[in-house]
Design a protein around this motif. Structure first.
Motif, short mmCIF file in Angstrom:
data_model
loop_
_atom_site.label_atom_id
_atom_site.label_comp_id
_atom_site.label_asym_id
_atom_site.label_seq_id
_atom_site.Cartn_x
_atom_site.Cartn_y
_atom_site.Cartn_z
N HIS A 18 39.33 42.29 -15.43
CA HIS A 18 40.73 41.67 -15.92
C HIS A 18 41.52 41.23 -14.97
O HIS A 18 42.50 40.48 -15.20
CB HIS A 18 41.47 42.51 -16.90
N ASP A 19 41.21 41.62 -13.46
CA ASP A 19 42.03 41.41 -12.50
C ASP A 19 41.35 40.38 -11.33
O ASP A 19 41.80 40.30 -10.18
CB ASP A 19 42.43 42.62 -11.53
N ALA A 20 40.41 39.61 -11.79
CA ALA A 20 39.56 38.76 -11.00
C ALA A 20 40.56 37.62 -10.47
O ALA A 20 41.27 36.98 -11.36
CB ALA A 20 38.15 38.01 -11.72
N VAL A 21 40.63 37.19 -9.42
CA VAL A 21 41.42 36.16 -8.72
C VAL A 21 40.71 34.95 -8.18
O VAL A 21 39.61 35.30 -7.50
CB VAL A 21 42.27 36.75 -7.48
N SER A 22 41.00 33.80 -8.69
CA SER A 22 40.33 32.66 -7.90
C SER A 22 41.11 31.90 -7.02
O SER A 22 42.21 31.73 -7.04
CB SER A 22 39.78 31.85 -9.37
N ILE A 23 40.34 31.48 -5.96
CA ILE A 23 40.93 30.78 -4.91
C ILE A 23 40.24 29.41 -4.65
O ILE A 23 38.88 29.42 -4.39
CB ILE A 23 41.07 31.63 -3.62
N PRO A 24 40.65 28.17 -4.50
CA PRO A 24 40.00 27.04 -4.19
C PRO A 24 39.75 27.20 -2.50
O PRO A 24 40.93 27.06 -1.84
CB PRO A 24 41.00 25.89 -4.73
N VAL A 25 38.84 26.96 -2.16
CA VAL A 25 38.38 27.14 -0.48
C VAL A 25 37.27 25.95 -0.22
O VAL A 25 36.49 25.68 -1.04
CB VAL A 25 37.81 28.47 -0.22
N SER A 26 37.35 25.59 1.16
CA SER A 26 36.09 24.95 1.81
C SER A 26 35.86 25.81 3.03
O SER A 26 36.72 25.78 3.82
CB SER A 26 36.38 23.56 2.12
N ALA A 27 34.69 26.34 2.88
CA ALA A 27 34.29 27.14 4.16
C ALA A 27 33.97 26.26 5.20
O ALA A 27 34.29 26.97 6.37
CB ALA A 27 32.73 28.13 3.39
N ALA B 28 35.37 23.24 6.07
CA ALA B 28 36.70 22.74 6.51
C ALA B 28 37.63 23.77 7.05
O ALA B 28 38.59 23.60 7.77
CB ALA B 28 37.17 21.63 5.67
N GLY B 29 37.48 24.91 6.28
CA GLY B 29 38.62 26.03 6.36
C GLY B 29 39.87 25.87 5.48
O GLY B 29 40.60 26.68 5.72
N ASP B 30 39.83 25.45 4.43
CA ASP B 30 40.75 25.29 3.33
C ASP B 30 40.92 26.46 2.86
O ASP B 30 40.16 27.09 2.29
CB ASP B 30 40.49 24.18 2.45
N ASN B 31 42.14 27.10 2.83
CA ASN B 31 42.84 28.28 2.06
C ASN B 31 42.01 29.42 2.46
O ASN B 31 41.83 30.30 1.70
CB ASN B 31 42.68 28.06 0.56
N LEU B 32 41.15 29.65 3.61
CA LEU B 32 40.68 30.69 4.12
C LEU B 32 41.59 31.52 5.01
O LEU B 32 41.90 32.70 4.55
CB LEU B 32 39.40 30.32 4.94
N VAL B 33 41.95 31.04 6.07
CA VAL B 33 42.96 31.81 7.00
C VAL B 33 44.26 31.11 6.72
O VAL B 33 45.25 31.70 6.74
CB VAL B 33 42.27 31.83 8.33
N GLU B 34 44.06 29.70 6.85
CA GLU B 34 45.42 28.86 6.77
C GLU B 34 45.60 28.25 5.32
O GLU B 34 44.33 27.78 4.88
CB GLU B 34 45.54 27.87 7.84
N ARG B 35 46.61 28.06 4.85
CA ARG B 35 46.85 27.39 3.61
C ARG B 35 46.43 25.78 3.87
O ARG B 35 47.04 25.17 4.82
CB ARG B 35 48.25 27.58 3.15
N SER B 36 45.74 25.46 2.95
CA SER B 36 45.51 23.84 3.04
C SER B 36 46.46 22.82 2.59
O SER B 36 47.09 23.16 1.42
CB SER B 36 44.23 23.61 2.29
N ALA C 184 49.43 27.77 -5.53
CA ALA C 184 50.33 28.28 -5.02
C ALA C 184 50.09 29.76 -4.53
O ALA C 184 50.90 30.58 -4.19
CB ALA C 184 51.57 28.41 -5.90
N GLY C 185 48.77 30.11 -4.70
CA GLY C 185 48.33 31.46 -4.58
C GLY C 185 48.03 31.70 -2.99
O GLY C 185 48.28 30.99 -2.18
N PRO C 186 47.69 33.08 -2.63
CA PRO C 186 47.40 33.41 -1.22
C PRO C 186 46.18 32.75 -0.74
O PRO C 186 45.31 32.39 -1.64
CB PRO C 186 47.36 34.80 -1.33
N THR C 187 45.89 32.57 0.65
CA THR C 187 44.66 32.27 1.22
C THR C 187 43.76 33.56 1.03
O THR C 187 44.13 34.67 0.81
CB THR C 187 44.76 32.26 2.71
N LEU C 188 42.63 33.30 1.39
CA LEU C 188 41.67 34.40 1.29
C LEU C 188 41.75 35.68 2.18
O LEU C 188 41.89 36.66 1.52
CB LEU C 188 40.15 33.97 1.30
N LEU C 189 42.08 35.52 3.36
CA LEU C 189 42.40 36.32 4.33
C LEU C 189 43.68 37.12 3.77
O LEU C 189 43.70 38.25 4.03
CB LEU C 189 42.48 35.89 5.51
N ASP C 190 44.66 36.50 3.45
CA ASP C 190 46.03 36.92 3.35
C ASP C 190 45.84 37.85 1.90
O ASP C 190 46.21 39.13 2.01
CB ASP C 190 46.91 35.94 2.65
#
Length: 445
Positions: A188-197, A199-207, A214-220
């Protein structure tokens, strides 16, 4: 190797966090892992040069100066030649906030057993979904494994979001599908994040390409999720690995008085905390439990007043019991009554099927006992997530079975103790691993 590079490889201050990646074929797991390593500056110069040479030989272009970041984890020759992940690749890296152990798991169905291995000790699993394909059967399989193993945190990385034009509606549809499937499995607590491995979108830096997210980056997120060690205290559990006592002649000049009488039991604390003076119970397979008191705790040549999971220590006991490898030491009054009947969930990992009447070895903690499969209860249907009837379990099946043990063991449900509730089935003939098992006795019957 420079001092700076050595320091970069040492664990940073802060908590240790274990996570695994999983997903379908070509979802970009290895590239995502490589991107995290690259952007967190956890790659040595010679590794980067080797990846650059191999990338150039392959004619790899991309946005990262010609680097195929997947090569950082696809270390086997067959993996590099076929362009797939076959075995679990473990990598270590650190940020200012946390130290990580990362397991990059394969995506092919025939390597589901490797995913079980990688996820079994994880604090979190990052499941990748290709934004162009959405939730697939293999996604459902991996989420089923995550639910079965009771991994505390599930993160779904909707990868290749750049290939669908960073479309918010595509992500929203996949996120809804993930929520539905995860909910059916009790996640029930699964979190989804849109990323591009890539290009680096939303992995370490917000895209900047996903202003609607509006959620966190993967590393955050990985830096802030609680670990299993942050859970409320559970009862003390200590499987004995080795008995320590003087061996052979003593070196000249040693104070032999206390040393001759030294006897301790070495192992890793898998749950809870133990203190000098605590009452503990020693459970030997097939024997009556015995209660005594902790006389001392030793670690790395030092005496400790207390120790907690997951530290490895040596325990000294007041009474001279016959304690051996395979025994379990636990907080007094908390160990369950030993049982020879084992009800279990199984991830079947062997090419030959499991049938009633099969003779196996059960490795529970440091204890190994003979057992007989008395019944195959059912198999999990990945479409309905219901356990239907089955006469046998085949490779990569997830199902339930009953076993009869040659010697009673203190069996605790996996839902209560993730470490002491897990076991392996081993082939008594060749020693190969047949299945990963989770105890369902008692509360989970």
């Amino acid at each position: 190797m420079t001092t700076e590079l050595l320091d970069r490889q040492r664990p940073a201050a802060g908590t240790l966090f274990r996570f695994a990646t999983a997903g379908s074929v070509d979802d970009g797991k290895s590239t995502l892992v490589g991107r995290l390593l690259h952007d967190s500056k956890a790659i040595l110069a010679d590794q980067l040069e080797s990846v650059a040479r191999t990338s150039a030989d392959r004619g790899f272009g991309g946005d990262q100066g010609g680097l195929d970041l997947a090569l950082l984890t696809d270390g086997l020759r067959a993996e590099r030649e076929q362009g797939i992940t076959i075995d679990v690749a473990y990598r270590y890296f650190a940020t200012d906030r946390r130290t990580f152990i990362l397991a990059d798991c394969p995506g092919h169905v025939q390597y589901t057993r490797n995913t079980v291995t990688g996820a079994s000790t994880a604090d979190a699993v990052v499941v990748l979904v290709d934004a162009r394909k959405g939730v697939l059967e293999q996604t459902r399989r991996h989420l089923s494994v995550v639910a079965l193993l009771r991994v505390p945190h599930v993160v779904v990385a909707v990868n290749k979001i750049d290939l669908v034009g960073y479309a918010e509606d595509v992500f929203a549809r996949i996120e809804a599908d993930v929520r539905r499937v995860a909910g059916e499995l009790g996640l029930h607590d699964a979190v989804s994040i849109p990323v591009s491995a890539l290009a680096g979108d939303n992995l370490v830096e917000r895209s900047v390409h996903t202003p609607w997210y509006a959620g966190p980056t993967l590393l955050d997120l990985l830096e802030t999720l609680p670990t299993t060690d942050d859970k409320p205290a559970t009862a003390f559990r200590f499987p004995v690995q080795l008995v320590l006592r003087p061996q052979g002649a003593l070196a000249p000049g040693l104070d032999v008085g206390a040393f001759r009488d030294y006897r301790a039991y070495a192992g890793q604390i898998v749950a809870g905390t133990v203190r000098v003076g605590d009452a503990v119970t020693v459970q030997t397979p097939g024997q009556v439990p015995r209660t005594t008191t902790v006389a001392g705790i030793d670690a790395a040549g030092r005496e400790l007043d207390e120790a907690s999971a997951p530290h490895s220590v040596s325990l000294r006991l007041v009474d001279e019991f016959d304690v051996a490898r395979g025994d379990l030491i636990g907080a007094a009054g908390t160990l369950p009554a030993p049982s020879a009947e084992l009800a279990a969930s199984l991830c079947w990992l062997a090419p030959r099927p499991l049938r009633p009447g099969t003779k196996v070895l059960v490795k529970h903690g440091t204890a190994t006992v003979r057992a007989l499969v008395s019944a195959v209860v059912g198999r999990l249907d990945l479409d309905t997530f219901e356990a239907g009837p089955a006469a046998e379990l085949e490779l990569n099946d997830i199902g339930r079975a009953s076993l009869r043990l040659a010697a009673p063991l203190p069996l605790e449900p996996y839902a209560v103790h993730r470490r002491t509730g897990a076991f392996l089935l081993i082939d008594p003939q060749d020693g190969s691993t047949l299945a990963a098992g989770m105890i369902r006795n008692g509360a989970e019957q």
